[in-house]
Write a protein that holds these residues in place. Sequence first.
Motif, PDB file in Angstrom:
ATOM      1  N   VAL A  41      54.398  40.077  50.986  1.00 45.12           N
ATOM      2  CA  VAL A  41      55.726  39.466  51.007  1.00 45.12           C
ATOM      3  C   VAL A  41      56.743  40.573  51.216  1.00 45.12           C
ATOM      4  CG1 VAL A  41      57.442  38.147  49.706  1.00 45.12           C
ATOM      5  CG2 VAL A  41      54.989  37.624  49.467  1.00 45.12           C
ATOM      6  N   GLU A  42      57.513  40.482  52.283  1.00 43.96           N
ATOM      7  CA  GLU A  42      58.453  41.541  52.641  1.00 43.96           C
ATOM      8  C   GLU A  42      59.421  41.842  51.501  1.00 43.96           C
ATOM      9  OE1 GLU A  42      61.088  42.783  56.546  1.00 43.96           O
ATOM     10  OE2 GLU A  42      60.720  40.673  56.144  1.00 43.96           O
ATOM     11  N   GLY A  43      59.517  43.123  51.143  1.00 45.47           N
ATOM     12  CA  GLY A  43      60.447  43.551  50.111  1.00 45.47           C
ATOM     13  C   GLY A  43      59.932  43.402  48.693  1.00 45.47           C
ATOM     14  N   ASP A  44      58.751  42.849  48.515  1.00 45.21           N
ATOM     15  CA  ASP A  44      58.192  42.589  47.176  1.00 45.21           C
ATOM     16  C   ASP A  44      57.219  43.711  46.811  1.00 45.21           C
ATOM     17  OD1 ASP A  44      56.575  41.677  45.017  1.00 45.21           O
ATOM     18  OD2 ASP A  44      57.052  39.592  45.508  1.00 45.21           O
ATOM     19  N   TYR A  45      57.628  44.586  45.887  1.00 42.05           N
ATOM     20  CA  TYR A  45      56.798  45.727  45.508  1.00 42.05           C
ATOM     21  C   TYR A  45      55.467  45.292  44.895  1.00 42.05           C
ATOM     22  CZ  TYR A  45      60.923  48.784  46.074  1.00 42.05           C
ATOM     23  OH  TYR A  45      61.996  49.475  46.563  1.00 42.05           O
ATOM     24  N   ASP A  46      55.490  44.221  44.090  1.00 46.44           N
ATOM     25  CA  ASP A  46      54.249  43.759  43.467  1.00 46.44           C
ATOM     26  C   ASP A  46      53.269  43.245  44.517  1.00 46.44           C
ATOM     27  OD1 ASP A  46      55.090  44.370  40.879  1.00 46.44           O
ATOM     28  OD2 ASP A  46      56.020  42.410  40.597  1.00 46.44           O
ATOM     29  N   SER A  47      53.793  42.539  45.511  1.00 47.22           N
ATOM     30  CA  SER A  47      52.938  42.051  46.588  1.00 47.22           C
ATOM     31  C   SER A  47      52.359  43.217  47.389  1.00 47.22           C
ATOM     32  CB  SER A  47      53.757  41.132  47.502  1.00 47.22           C
ATOM     33  OG  SER A  47      53.002  40.716  48.621  1.00 47.22           O
ATOM     34  N   TRP A  48      53.199  44.202  47.667  1.00 39.89           N
ATOM     35  CA  TRP A  48      52.720  45.403  48.372  1.00 39.89           C
ATOM     36  C   TRP A  48      51.559  46.036  47.609  1.00 39.89           C
ATOM     37  CZ3 TRP A  48      54.253  48.130  52.862  1.00 39.89           C
ATOM     38  CH2 TRP A  48      53.762  49.432  52.972  1.00 39.89           C
ATOM     39  N   HIS A  49      51.724  46.236  46.328  1.00 36.65           N
ATOM     40  CA  HIS A  49      50.670  46.853  45.525  1.00 36.65           C
ATOM     41  C   HIS A  49      49.404  45.996  45.521  1.00 36.65           C
ATOM     42  CE1 HIS A  49      48.473  47.027  41.636  1.00 36.65           C
ATOM     43  NE2 HIS A  49      48.443  48.304  41.940  1.00 36.65           N
ATOM     44  N   LYS A  50      49.566  44.709  45.301  1.00 37.14           N
ATOM     45  CA  LYS A  50      48.409  43.804  45.188  1.00 37.14           C
ATOM     46  C   LYS A  50      47.565  43.824  46.455  1.00 37.14           C
ATOM     47  CE  LYS A  50      47.318  38.871  44.898  1.00 37.14           C
ATOM     48  NZ  LYS A  50      47.897  37.499  44.865  1.00 37.14           N
ATOM     49  N   GLU A  51      48.207  43.723  47.608  1.00 37.01           N
ATOM     50  CA  GLU A  51      47.446  43.599  48.846  1.00 37.01           C
ATOM     51  C   GLU A  51      46.823  44.914  49.286  1.00 37.01           C
ATOM     52  OE1 GLU A  51      46.631  40.801  49.627  1.00 37.01           O
ATOM     53  OE2 GLU A  51      48.162  39.582  48.645  1.00 37.01           O
ATOM     54  N   TRP A  52      47.544  46.034  49.116  1.00 35.68           N
ATOM     55  CA  TRP A  52      46.939  47.316  49.452  1.00 35.68           C
ATOM     56  C   TRP A  52      45.799  47.651  48.492  1.00 35.68           C
ATOM     57  CZ3 TRP A  52      46.761  49.394  53.865  1.00 35.68           C
ATOM     58  CH2 TRP A  52      47.827  49.313  54.760  1.00 35.68           C
ATOM     59  N   LEU A  53      45.955  47.287  47.227  1.00 39.99           N
ATOM     60  CA  LEU A  53      44.877  47.533  46.268  1.00 39.99           C
ATOM     61  C   LEU A  53      43.642  46.720  46.638  1.00 39.99           C
ATOM     62  CD1 LEU A  53      44.383  49.078  43.517  1.00 39.99           C
ATOM     63  CD2 LEU A  53      44.741  46.851  42.433  1.00 39.99           C
ATOM     64  N   ALA A  54      43.845  45.464  47.044  1.00 41.13           N
ATOM     65  CA  ALA A  54      42.713  44.628  47.427  1.00 41.13           C
ATOM     66  C   ALA A  54      41.974  45.224  48.618  1.00 41.13           C
ATOM     67  CB  ALA A  54      43.199  43.210  47.742  1.00 41.13           C
ATOM     68  N   THR A  55      42.717  45.685  49.608  1.00 42.34           N
ATOM     69  CA  THR A  55      42.072  46.310  50.763  1.00 42.34           C
ATOM     70  C   THR A  55      41.340  47.579  50.357  1.00 42.34           C
ATOM     71  OG1 THR A  55      43.686  45.384  52.301  1.00 42.34           O
ATOM     72  CG2 THR A  55      42.495  47.349  53.029  1.00 42.34           C
ATOM     73  N   ALA A  56      41.990  48.398  49.540  1.00 41.60           N
ATOM     74  CA  ALA A  56      41.354  49.644  49.101  1.00 41.60           C
ATOM     75  C   ALA A  56      40.083  49.370  48.319  1.00 41.60           C
ATOM     76  CB  ALA A  56      42.340  50.444  48.254  1.00 41.60           C
ATOM     77  N   ASP A  57      40.124  48.388  47.424  1.00 43.05           N
ATOM     78  CA  ASP A  57      38.934  48.049  46.634  1.00 43.05           C
ATOM     79  C   ASP A  57      37.793  47.591  47.542  1.00 43.05           C
ATOM     80  OD1 ASP A  57      40.083  48.651  44.170  1.00 43.05           O
ATOM     81  OD2 ASP A  57      40.622  46.571  43.719  1.00 43.05           O
ATOM     82  N   ARG A  58      38.125  46.772  48.529  1.00 40.19           N
ATOM     83  CA  ARG A  58      37.089  46.278  49.435  1.00 40.19           C
ATOM     84  C   ARG A  58      36.476  47.411  50.252  1.00 40.19           C
ATOM     85  NH1 ARG A  58      37.021  45.378  54.558  1.00 40.19           N
ATOM     86  NH2 ARG A  58      39.292  45.471  54.816  1.00 40.19           N
ATOM     87  N   VAL A  59      37.321  48.278  50.807  1.00 35.80           N
ATOM     88  CA  VAL A  59      36.821  49.361  51.653  1.00 35.80           C
ATOM     89  C   VAL A  59      36.032  50.374  50.825  1.00 35.80           C
ATOM     90  CG1 VAL A  59      37.509  51.257  53.167  1.00 35.80           C
ATOM     91  CG2 VAL A  59      38.634  49.039  53.358  1.00 35.80           C
ATOM     92  N   SER A  60      36.502  50.678  49.626  1.00 39.40           N
ATOM     93  CA  SER A  60      35.778  51.648  48.796  1.00 39.40           C
ATOM     94  C   SER A  60      34.431  51.095  48.344  1.00 39.40           C
ATOM     95  CB  SER A  60      36.620  52.061  47.587  1.00 39.40           C
ATOM     96  OG  SER A  60      36.838  50.983  46.701  1.00 39.40           O
ATOM     97  N   ALA A  61      34.372  49.787  48.078  1.00 45.39           N
ATOM     98  CA  ALA A  61      33.089  49.190  47.686  1.00 45.39           C
ATOM     99  C   ALA A  61      32.090  49.253  48.831  1.00 45.39           C
ATOM    100  CB  ALA A  61      33.315  47.743  47.251  1.00 45.39           C
ATOM    101  N   GLU A  62      32.572  49.011  50.039  1.00 43.29           N
ATOM    102  CA  GLU A  62      31.675  49.100  51.198  1.00 43.29           C
ATOM    103  C   GLU A  62      31.221  50.537  51.421  1.00 43.29           C
ATOM    104  OE1 GLU A  62      31.534  47.670  55.867  1.00 43.29           O
ATOM    105  OE2 GLU A  62      32.847  46.675  54.413  1.00 43.29           O
ATOM    106  N   ALA A  63      32.121  51.506  51.191  1.00 47.24           N
ATOM    107  CA  ALA A  63      31.746  52.911  51.329  1.00 47.24           C
ATOM    108  C   ALA A  63      30.688  53.298  50.301  1.00 47.24           C
ATOM    109  CB  ALA A  63      32.987  53.802  51.179  1.00 47.24           C
ATOM    110  N   GLN A  64      30.842  52.819  49.082  1.00 46.66           N
ATOM    111  CA  GLN A  64      29.853  53.131  48.046  1.00 46.66           C
ATOM    112  C   GLN A  64      28.498  52.530  48.392  1.00 46.66           C
ATOM    113  OE1 GLN A  64      30.360  55.171  45.227  1.00 46.66           O
ATOM    114  NE2 GLN A  64      28.121  55.042  45.333  1.00 46.66           N
ATOM    115  N   LYS A  65      28.516  51.309  48.926  1.00 46.02           N
ATOM    116  CA  LYS A  65      27.264  50.672  49.345  1.00 46.02           C
ATOM    117  C   LYS A  65      26.587  51.496  50.439  1.00 46.02           C
ATOM    118  CE  LYS A  65      25.502  46.256  51.145  1.00 46.02           C
ATOM    119  NZ  LYS A  65      25.894  44.878  51.592  1.00 46.02           N
ATOM    120  N   ALA A  66      27.377  52.001  51.381  1.00 39.79           N
ATOM    121  CA  ALA A  66      26.813  52.836  52.445  1.00 39.79           C
ATOM    122  C   ALA A  66      26.226  54.119  51.877  1.00 39.79           C
ATOM    123  CB  ALA A  66      27.889  53.151  53.479  1.00 39.79           C
TER     124      ALA A  66
END
Length: 407
Positions: A41-66
């Motif tokens: 959501v544009e301008g929403d700091y909490d939304s920014w954090h939530k969505e980037w954290l979700a992407t980071a968690d997903r990518v890091s989990a895939e990296a750990q699996k690899a």
Amino acid sequence: MKQLLFPNNTQFWYETLRSMSHIAYGGADFGEVVSTSERIVEGDYDSWHKEWLATADRVSAEAQKALDAGHTVSARDGFLRASNYYRSAEFFLHGNPCDPRHDHAYDRSVACFRSAAALYTPAIEPVEIPYEDTTLPGYLYRADTSGEPRPTLIMHNGFDGTAEEMHFFGALAGVERGYTVLVFDGPGQPGPRHHQGLVFRPDWENVITPVIDFAETLPEVDDSRIALLGSSMGGVLAPRAAAFEHRLAALIAVDGVYDLGQVSVRNIPGDREAAERLLRADSAPELDAAMERIMATDATARWAINHGMYVMGVDTPRAFNASYLDYTLADGIAEKIQCPTLVCDAAEDEFFKGQPEQLFDHLTCPKTLMVFTAEEGAGAHCHPGAMRLSQARIYDWLDDTLADAGA
């Protein structure tokens, strides 16, 4: 550059472009950045954090699996991207220093980066640099395992960037060109601020001197060819250090900054002297109210002031602006720099426009002004989106300068 995402929020767009910029050295994928941005959501700091954290968690989990499956290249690449995404996740949270979310995201960013670093050949080595009664965190990049002394670049970030992010802002580019690279976080920067409570200090020579002392103990460092690069606010910090620390063979300011006090006083009526008195006064209720109004209407100012109070260790917007007055190369400081200096300039810099030219004009050492333009895709502050171009030009200058130093 046209805002392709977040059309009504310059700060959100700039930080998105920043992540896109890191694609060049493995810190992001275009689709991951765009899909994450579309959920925010544009301008929403909490939304920014939530969505980037979700992407980071997903990518890091895939990296750990690899990694668990023995796919080390895939794991390295995934951890690198996750590190950058975690960095982005915590970016806007510093208005509340007690918010546990930014410590969590920062620590995950570092952990992912270190997992990636261990998978390089040679491995990127985490180091602890002695500093006063503690240490500063950093990373040593070696071009090979020979132990031979090589031209060396010491690098640090600025107001809001991490040592880990410098991997994408020039450290890996240096290794590709045969340099030893030493990256670190100083006081006020993320590692020391998060874990030691160290805030910024204007006398940056007292930071750089122990870093050079440490570098000179390393066999991979050619003591006669040590250069220093500061990025963003590092464009005033690194020149300040070079004015008093004369072991440097070259200096690079990306981009150059002459006087942060100009940022503090530009919206205050009256001359500079009167504005400084008001900023440092025991009480200035009208100015305090004006700053609160600016924060309410200007997204970039709101973030900068909130983050600035955090990294300067002060409690009010006015105290943050007053702290900037001490970060200057005026009063003859720039003129003390002796080593060849490259001042980079972004033609559309939204933060320090005009200051690279001021710094360049005050230098009395051998000097070069390097301007990056919008037509090149490089016109924004520190040239996000044009990393291959900017790193090529910067390192070509450094190659030639250090070759002359070693002649």
